[in-house]
Design a protein around this motif. Structure first.
Motif, PDB file in Angstrom:
ATOM      1  N   GLN A   1      61.674  63.343  27.297  1.00 34.41           N
ATOM      2  CA  GLN A   1      61.298  62.068  27.895  1.00 34.41           C
ATOM      3  C   GLN A   1      62.568  61.295  28.182  1.00 34.41           C
ATOM      4  O   GLN A   1      63.440  61.187  27.342  1.00 34.41           O
ATOM      5  CB  GLN A   1      60.413  61.273  26.941  1.00 34.41           C
TER       6      GLN A   1
ATOM      7  N   TYR B   1      58.722  62.116  32.310  1.00 33.56           N
ATOM      8  CA  TYR B   1      58.402  63.244  31.450  1.00 33.56           C
ATOM      9  C   TYR B   1      58.832  64.531  32.140  1.00 33.56           C
ATOM     10  O   TYR B   1      58.497  64.761  33.296  1.00 33.56           O
ATOM     11  CB  TYR B   1      56.905  63.279  31.162  1.00 33.56           C
TER      12      TYR B   1
ATOM     13  N   GLN C   1      64.177  57.701  29.565  1.00 31.51           N
ATOM     14  CA  GLN C   1      63.915  56.292  29.849  1.00 31.51           C
ATOM     15  C   GLN C   1      65.220  55.528  29.782  1.00 31.51           C
ATOM     16  O   GLN C   1      66.026  55.735  28.893  1.00 31.51           O
ATOM     17  CB  GLN C   1      62.919  55.735  28.829  1.00 31.51           C
TER      18      GLN C   1
ATOM     19  N   GLN D   1      55.328  60.350  35.062  1.00 38.15           N
ATOM     20  CA  GLN D   1      56.080  59.125  34.859  1.00 38.15           C
ATOM     21  C   GLN D   1      55.105  58.029  34.481  1.00 38.15           C
ATOM     22  O   GLN D   1      54.011  57.944  35.041  1.00 38.15           O
ATOM     23  CB  GLN D   1      56.845  58.754  36.125  1.00 38.15           C
TER      24      GLN D   1
ATOM     25  N   ARG E   1      59.053  55.508  31.934  1.00 41.65           N
ATOM     26  CA  ARG E   1      59.491  56.701  31.212  1.00 41.65           C
ATOM     27  C   ARG E   1      59.113  57.922  32.030  1.00 41.65           C
ATOM     28  O   ARG E   1      58.008  58.021  32.547  1.00 41.65           O
ATOM     29  CB  ARG E   1      58.831  56.740  29.842  1.00 41.65           C
TER      30      ARG E   1
ATOM     31  N   THR F   1      66.686  62.416  19.776  1.00 45.23           N
ATOM     32  CA  THR F   1      66.926  61.416  20.796  1.00 45.23           C
ATOM     33  C   THR F   1      68.413  61.185  20.954  1.00 45.23           C
ATOM     34  O   THR F   1      69.140  61.060  19.974  1.00 45.23           O
ATOM     35  CB  THR F   1      66.238  60.095  20.427  1.00 45.23           C
TER      36      THR F   1
END
Length: 272
Positions: free
Chosen positions: A146, A130, A148, A118, A128, A101
DNA sequence: CTGATTTGACCACG
DNA sequence: CGTGGTCAAATCAG
């Protein structure tokens, strides 16, 4: 909101624990260079972060109302979907092989991504999205990500990469990395290391409610701390809890220069 | 026309 | 049963 002083109190407790974690992390960085005693330090970091999360969970519930009831988008569009035939052979990945991340100011990273979904995430201010690699079909590339927006800063994206690009030669490599604010890498195989915020909470604070709003103060920092420790342990193969693999300590974070006081003084403005 | 995105349904998992 | 990840038809954009 009236409960300002109570807010300060649990912030103080939280701050104490996080400062412990900070100090342990600082020592961890030193120890990593000598190569001994990592295990106990990792334990200390995890313990302090766990306590901090418990404090957040118990006392920090006043934050993040997240009232996005947004009932305004009932477009006059008629229902265009009819019932689909039952999907068979649908398999969901059991666990991601690798998760990494990063926080970035842009969701562009130079790879070719194809958006496939989404979702509005419960308790999160932003949906979020995808993405999967555009070479999924022609090269069988399993990389997904992902994206966000972080909750405290709309201009910062939390991007979680899952799987690795097997299409690396496909001229999709970025010229250079995205402007990462924070980056960490972990191995989430088996019972391994949490990589997403929520998984992290579950890992650190058992029997934690999935509907947490503790992220309003530190959207990703707790996950980051845990992952730093886990990544370090992973890399040096000092614990049996975390499976080892080749992962890199990929972060632009210096525990010696990171000041919680700054964060809290900012957060004070937030938690009204 | 073709490829990418949107969007609601489907389904696994806790 | 609720939530989140994925699928795929419909729609959009070049």
């Amino acid at each position: 909101m009236g409960s300002r002083e109570e807010g300060n109190r649990w912030q103080m407790k939280l701050k104490e624990e996080l400062i412990k974690a900070q100090q342990s992390a600082t020592r961890l960085m030193e120890v990593l260079h000598s190569g001994s005693g990592v295990e106990s330090l990792v334990d200390q970091v995890l313990s302090a972060v766990s306590k901090a999360l418990v404090i957040l969970d118990a006392d920090g519930k006043a934050a993040a109302p997240l009232g996005d009831e947004h009932g305004t988008e009932i477009s006059g569009l008629q229902k265009k979907k009819t019932l689909l035939p039952r999907r068979i052979g649908y398999r969901r990945r059991a666990h991601p092989y690798t998760c990494r991340t990063i926080l970035a100011e842009t969701n562009e990273d130079g790879y070719g991504w194809r958006k496939y979904g989404q979702k509005d995430i419960h308790g999160a201010a932003h949906p979020r999205s995808y993405y999967r690699c555009i070479h999924k079909h022609d090269r069988g590339c399993q990389a997904t990500r992902q994206v966000q927006k972080t909750e405290d800063d709309d201009s910062v994206f939390a991007i979680t990469y899952m799987g690795e690009h097997t299409c690396a030669d496909a001229a999709t490599l970025p010229v250079q990395g995205p402007p990462c604010v924070i980056s960490f890498e972990s191995n989430a195989a088996g019972q391994g290391v949490p990589s997403l915020k929520q998984e992290c909470d579950e890992e650190v604070v058992s029997s934690h409610s999935p509907a947490d709003d503790s992220s309003s103060v530190f959207p990703d920092f707790s996950a980051f701390m845990v992952s730093v420790a886990a990544t370090a342990a992973d890399q040096y193969d000092v614990t049996s809890v975390f499976r080892s693999s080749t992962s890199s300590l990929d972060m632009e974070f210096d525990p010696e220069t990171f000041k919680f006081d700054d964060v809290f003084s900012q957060g004070d403005e937030y938690i009204g």
